[in-house]
Design an enzyme around this catalytic site. Sequence first.
Site, PDB file in Angstrom:
ATOM      1  N   ASP A   1       0.850  -1.189   0.000  1.00  0.00           N
ATOM      2  CA  ASP A   1       0.000   0.000   0.000  1.00  0.00           C
ATOM      3  C   ASP A   1       0.886   1.239   0.000  1.00  0.00           C
ATOM      4  OD1 ASP A   1       0.793  -1.029   2.452  1.00  0.00           O
ATOM      5  OD2 ASP A   1      -0.944  -0.271   3.527  1.00  0.00           O
TER       6      ASP A   1
ATOM      7  N   GLU B   1      12.179   1.004   7.680  1.00  0.00           N
ATOM      8  CA  GLU B   1      11.267   0.016   7.071  1.00  0.00           C
ATOM      9  C   GLU B   1      11.574  -0.195   5.596  1.00  0.00           C
ATOM     10  OE1 GLU B   1       7.210   1.353   6.702  1.00  0.00           O
ATOM     11  OE2 GLU B   1       7.827   3.389   6.237  1.00  0.00           O
TER      12      GLU B   1
END
Length: 565
Positions: free
Chosen positions: A328, A523
């Site tokens: 996403d 991340e």
Amino acid sequence: MAFTMPWKLRWFSLCIAVCTTLRNGAASGLPPPCDSPIYCTGNLLKQVQTAKVFSDDKHFVDMGLRESPEQVLQKFQKLVESCPDGKVSRNQLLQFINLFFTPPGQEFEPCTLQDWHENPKILAKISDSKLRRWATNLHALWKSLGRKIKEDVKNHPELHSQIYVPYPVVVPGGRFREFYYWDSYWIINGLLLSEMRDTAKGMIANFLYLVEKYGMIPNGGRIYYLRRSQPPFLTLMMDCYMNKYNDYEFLRSNIHLLELEYGFWMRNRSVIVSLDGKNHTLNHYNVQVGDPRPESYSDDLELAENFTEVTKQEVWAELKSAAESGWDFSSRWYVSGSKGQTATLQNTRTSEIVPVDLNAVLCQTEHHLASFYKMLGNTSKAQEFEAAKMRRMNAMQAVFWDETLGIWLDFNLNTRDRNKAFYPTNLAPLWAECVNSQSLVEKAVQYLKKSEASSYQNGIPTSLFQSGQQWDFPNAWPPLQHIVIHGLAKSSLPSAQEMAFQLAQNWIRTNFLAYEKYEAMFEKYDVIGDGKPGGGGEYEVQEGFGWTNGVVLQLLDTYGSRLSS
Ligand SMILES: *[C@@H]1O[C@H](CO)[C@@H](O)[C@H](O)[C@H]1NC(C)=O
Ligand SMILES: *[C@@H]1O[C@H](CO)[C@@H](O)[C@H](O)[C@H]1NC(C)=O
Ligand SMILES: *[C@@H]1O[C@H](CO)[C@@H](O)[C@H](O)[C@H]1NC(C)=O
Ligand SMILES: *[C@@H]1O[C@H](CO)[C@@H](O)[C@H](O)[C@H]1NC(C)=O
């Protein structure tokens, strides 16, 4: 000034609130993200998020309640009635929230992961002393990412958006204050290398608990994630744990739950692709749930502001399906814009696309279920899953394999075309070992070698298209590096194995350089520049970071004697 409305008028305002919710959810026939009138639907959520009371919409839906939802909604209704047009000002909203909500992050109690110990064996495998020191620090980071959910969340679920699970969890970090489903696969692999058996097993047991309770695993540990999942790695987690500890008792008492989760994907997320007179059953991400995502409410509302009510609900369902994919967001889920316009996030149609990686994960799931049942002595069940795996391998070959490019490609159900763009997931069948013949492995390796993607020294980019979304160029993500590197390493071709090592070296260098510079693990990373975090998307880049640390430990475990800083 105290103000009491005549009862008729009061009933009318209540109806506006209720009817608005009904109109959104019901007219499109789609359920809301969850049933909570605080966290998933209703006027309070809408007013707080559209007023942008907090800079990140996730803040509000992660807060706990000081009183019952009924009481809070009743008091909010009074406040609404006292405001012209029922619109509560940002300041009043803030005051209201301060009175009735607790700040995010209060559902956890301090948690010491009891099985952490210094000096797991992996450290001795690492030759480069700088890398060894770094790995020692990463090993220590697990301690700061461990969380135990308070019993109050179990006893009073109505006061929290947090979903209770019985055992401590290791969270990704940053804004991700709860466990996430697919992240946990790489976290668990890291924990196993850190010899944290109980923590790893507890995390798997938490997921089994969720399957028992909900019949599926939500995207993450919040009720607003209840109607969407994430890439289904549970059976793969069990396989990693079993490989190290051979815990047959644990497997025997839980295999029915692994099967139940597989069944969710086969019942709720499968699709038949008819091709050349044959029907193939494959899977896609498909979240038929309406309304904006509670945790990104204002983004979703703005994105769809010019659409009709029906189109809004469709786009919101497609955004949730993209969230379910783990990607996403990404141009990978875009379909062509109308009238030749460039496709954007508004053109996200995830459910129209049959993704290579999801089917590679499920192919592995079928393989592991077959071998688990064999270990437990249930031959008929083992044969059933072996047959399911064979069917899927044939379907993947027929639908995804592109002979011209020599690689597997996502398939679009609407255009009935394969998407020729590069994604690391195009190579996922190698990693999943769901390939019928050695000649396909050779072609896939050639595809990567010839691809522009392998020319980046900092890692394999997510795509070659710069859309501004975080799952696109120039970002590189740890799980995708893992899938490509381990896929190549599993091949028997020496040149593929050498390529795997080179990619591992690139990734380790990027992560290490960024660690030296920022004293943090991120991340995602940028394939351009000299070791820096990635960007784009709808929130700031997050530090921590569970899966990043897990992938680094795995690469150091595999190549520790050769890698250099
Ligand atoms: C899965 O499908 C069943 C039957 O159609 C449905 O009742 C259930 O709500 C679905 N679950 C999810 C999470 O979508
Ligand atoms: C394929 O499935 C469709 C319905 O989805 C059915 O009408 C058709 O007969 C099937 N074809 C074959 C070859 O089984
Ligand atoms: C909606 O339309 C207005 C007016 O044309 C435009 O300014 C705005 O950017 C549009 N919103 C989106 C999300 O496309
Ligand atoms: C295999 O598992 C199925 C489903 O759990 C069960 O019905 C069957 O009796 C088992 N067979 C053996 C040999 O254990």
